[in-house]
Design a protein around this motif. Structure first.
Motif, short mmCIF file in Angstrom:
data_model
loop_
_atom_site.label_atom_id
_atom_site.label_comp_id
_atom_site.label_asym_id
_atom_site.label_seq_id
_atom_site.Cartn_x
_atom_site.Cartn_y
_atom_site.Cartn_z
N GLY A 22 24.00 -35.71 15.44
CA GLY A 22 24.20 -36.69 14.37
C GLY A 22 24.56 -36.04 13.05
O GLY A 22 25.40 -36.55 12.29
N LEU A 23 23.95 -34.89 12.76
CA LEU A 23 24.26 -34.18 11.52
C LEU A 23 25.69 -33.63 11.53
O LEU A 23 26.38 -33.65 10.50
CB LEU A 23 23.27 -33.03 11.31
N LEU A 24 26.14 -33.15 12.69
CA LEU A 24 27.52 -32.66 12.80
C LEU A 24 28.52 -33.79 12.58
O LEU A 24 29.54 -33.61 11.92
CB LEU A 24 27.73 -32.02 14.17
N ILE A 25 28.21 -34.96 13.13
CA ILE A 25 29.07 -36.13 12.93
C ILE A 25 29.06 -36.56 11.47
O ILE A 25 30.11 -36.83 10.87
CB ILE A 25 28.61 -37.29 13.83
N THR A 26 27.87 -36.60 10.88
CA THR A 26 27.73 -36.99 9.48
C THR A 26 28.48 -36.03 8.57
O THR A 26 29.11 -36.46 7.58
CB THR A 26 26.24 -37.01 9.08
N LYS A 27 28.41 -34.75 8.88
CA LYS A 27 29.11 -33.75 8.08
C LYS A 27 30.60 -34.03 8.01
O LYS A 27 31.23 -33.88 6.96
CB LYS A 27 28.86 -32.35 8.68
N PHE A 92 32.59 -40.62 17.94
CA PHE A 92 33.65 -39.81 18.55
C PHE A 92 34.84 -39.64 17.61
O PHE A 92 35.52 -38.61 17.64
CB PHE A 92 34.10 -40.45 19.86
N ALA A 93 35.10 -40.64 16.77
CA ALA A 93 36.25 -40.58 15.86
C ALA A 93 36.07 -39.52 14.77
O ALA A 93 37.02 -39.20 14.06
CB ALA A 93 36.49 -41.95 15.23
N ALA A 94 34.87 -38.98 14.65
CA ALA A 94 34.65 -37.89 13.69
C ALA A 94 35.41 -36.64 14.12
O ALA A 94 35.76 -35.80 13.28
CB ALA A 94 33.16 -37.58 13.58
N LEU A 96 37.78 -36.87 17.22
CA LEU A 96 38.88 -37.21 18.11
C LEU A 96 39.75 -38.31 17.53
O LEU A 96 39.29 -39.07 16.66
CB LEU A 96 38.33 -37.66 19.46
N PRO A 97 41.00 -38.45 18.00
CA PRO A 97 41.85 -39.57 17.58
C PRO A 97 41.18 -40.89 17.92
O PRO A 97 40.42 -41.00 18.87
CB PRO A 97 43.14 -39.36 18.39
N GLN A 98 41.48 -41.92 17.16
CA GLN A 98 40.81 -43.20 17.29
C GLN A 98 40.96 -43.80 18.69
O GLN A 98 39.97 -44.29 19.26
CB GLN A 98 41.36 -44.19 16.26
N ILE A 99 42.14 -43.77 19.28
CA ILE A 99 42.38 -44.39 20.57
C ILE A 99 41.55 -43.72 21.66
O ILE A 99 41.00 -44.37 22.55
CB ILE A 99 43.89 -44.38 20.94
N ILE A 100 41.44 -42.39 21.60
CA ILE A 100 40.63 -41.65 22.57
C ILE A 100 39.15 -41.97 22.36
O ILE A 100 38.39 -42.12 23.32
CB ILE A 100 40.89 -40.14 22.46
N SER A 101 38.75 -42.08 21.09
CA SER A 101 37.36 -42.39 20.77
C SER A 101 36.97 -43.75 21.32
O SER A 101 35.87 -43.92 21.88
CB SER A 101 37.16 -42.37 19.25
N ILE A 102 37.84 -44.73 21.17
CA ILE A 102 37.57 -46.07 21.68
C ILE A 102 37.44 -46.04 23.20
O ILE A 102 36.55 -46.66 23.78
CB ILE A 102 38.68 -47.05 21.27
N PHE A 103 38.34 -45.30 23.85
CA PHE A 103 38.34 -45.20 25.31
C PHE A 103 37.04 -44.58 25.82
O PHE A 103 36.39 -45.11 26.73
CB PHE A 103 39.54 -44.38 25.78
N LEU A 104 36.65 -43.45 25.24
CA LEU A 104 35.41 -42.78 25.66
C LEU A 104 34.19 -43.65 25.37
O LEU A 104 33.26 -43.74 26.18
CB LEU A 104 35.27 -41.44 24.94
N ALA A 105 34.22 -44.29 24.19
CA ALA A 105 33.10 -45.16 23.81
C ALA A 105 32.95 -46.32 24.79
O ALA A 105 31.84 -46.69 25.18
CB ALA A 105 33.29 -45.67 22.39
N PHE A 106 34.09 -46.90 25.20
CA PHE A 106 34.05 -48.03 26.13
C PHE A 106 33.48 -47.60 27.48
O PHE A 106 32.65 -48.31 28.07
CB PHE A 106 35.45 -48.61 26.32
#
Length: 264
Positions: A22-27, A92-94, A96-106
């Motif tokens: 979480g800290l890495l993402i927040t950073k 994930f979008a922190a 990765l590209p948004q489209i890949i982030s959405i795909f992985l999240a789904f």
């Protein structure tokens, strides 16, 4: 001791891993403020930013209790699905590209809700709180996060020891096979759980420390908070419910005093 040693250590390590991830993402979001999916953060002063968060918690609690009363499992699953999907996408979008982030999240959200597996379930939990922190940490300040943790700690004690609606919510989530938090089943009809708020709020605190100080200071706070969680599990008794936030908040505050005293 509330759980066996292996289960306790595993749950504590998962908590620490969620904090560091979480800290890495927040950073990343402290460098780049833009969020995916066109999401906008609330426009509010840092010293007052705890107010909309508390209001959101009150509203979500009321809605959750209504779902419990009417046993609306399908609505709970829909709400849960959308919430996890959004948080994971932000996480994930922190990197990765948004489209890949959405795909992985789904994919992870679908597996979490409809194809329950202890591994994929907890993997998603390691990232989901980073999404929450990426959303809220940039608008939080030291004063607001202190107030937020104090309010949440008092609320947690009331909800577990007085009104007991937090226990009802936990049981409802367990019965619906969807739980917001870290989860480890073991033995027969035994499970170790740590609610999502118990993971998320300490991360918000550590995220603000990251914002106001540095990454090392934030990790120290997370480590001290993890020790406070370990102490709670070590001294807690089986088959009893405990409000974790007072203990975790104490760990956060002790960690803050340590970094202030030693100037990390």
């Amino acid at each position: 001791m509330k759980h066996t040693y292996p289960v306790t250590i595993t749950l504590v390590l998962l908590f620490l891993a969620a904090q560091i991830i979480g800290l890495l993402i927040t950073k990343q979001y402290l460098k780049e403020e833009e969020l995916p999916l066109g999401i906008e953060r609330p426009e509010v002063e840092e010293n007052l930013s705890y107010i909309p968060i508390i209001i959101a918690i009150i509203i979500s609690t009321i809605l959750a209790l209504i779902l419990i009363k009417y046993k609306s499992v399908k609505l709970w699953k829909l709400w849960f699905f959308l919430s996890i999907l959004i948080c994971l996408t932000i996480a994930f979008a922190a990197f990765l590209p948004q489209i890949i982030s959405i795909f992985l999240a789904f994919i992870l959200t679908f597996l979490k809700v409809f194809k329950r597996n202890i591994i994929t379930y907890n993997i998603s939990e390691l990232f989901v709180y980073g999404g929450i922190a990426g959303l809220f940490v940039p608008i939080l300040g030291i004063l607001s996060i202190f107030i937020l943790l104090l309010v949440i700690s008092v609320y947690d004690m009331i909800a577990v020891w007085k009104t007991k609606h937090m226990i009802k919510l936990a049981k409802f989530q367990s019965e619906s096979n969807i739980f917001a938090g870290l989860y480890i089943p073991y033995k027969k009809n035994r499970e170790a759980i740590l609610g999502g708020g118990d993971v998320g709020f300490p991360l918000l605190f550590a995220g603000v420390i990251l914002k106001e100080f540095n990454f090392t200071s934030a990790v120290i706070v997370s480590f001290i908070t993890t020790l406070s969680l370990l102490a709670l599990f070590m001294y807690a008794k089986k088959n009893k419910f405990y409000p974790a936030m007072p203990f975790l908040s104490a760990g956060c505050f002790i960690g803050f005093l340590i970094i202030k005293l030693f100037s990390f």
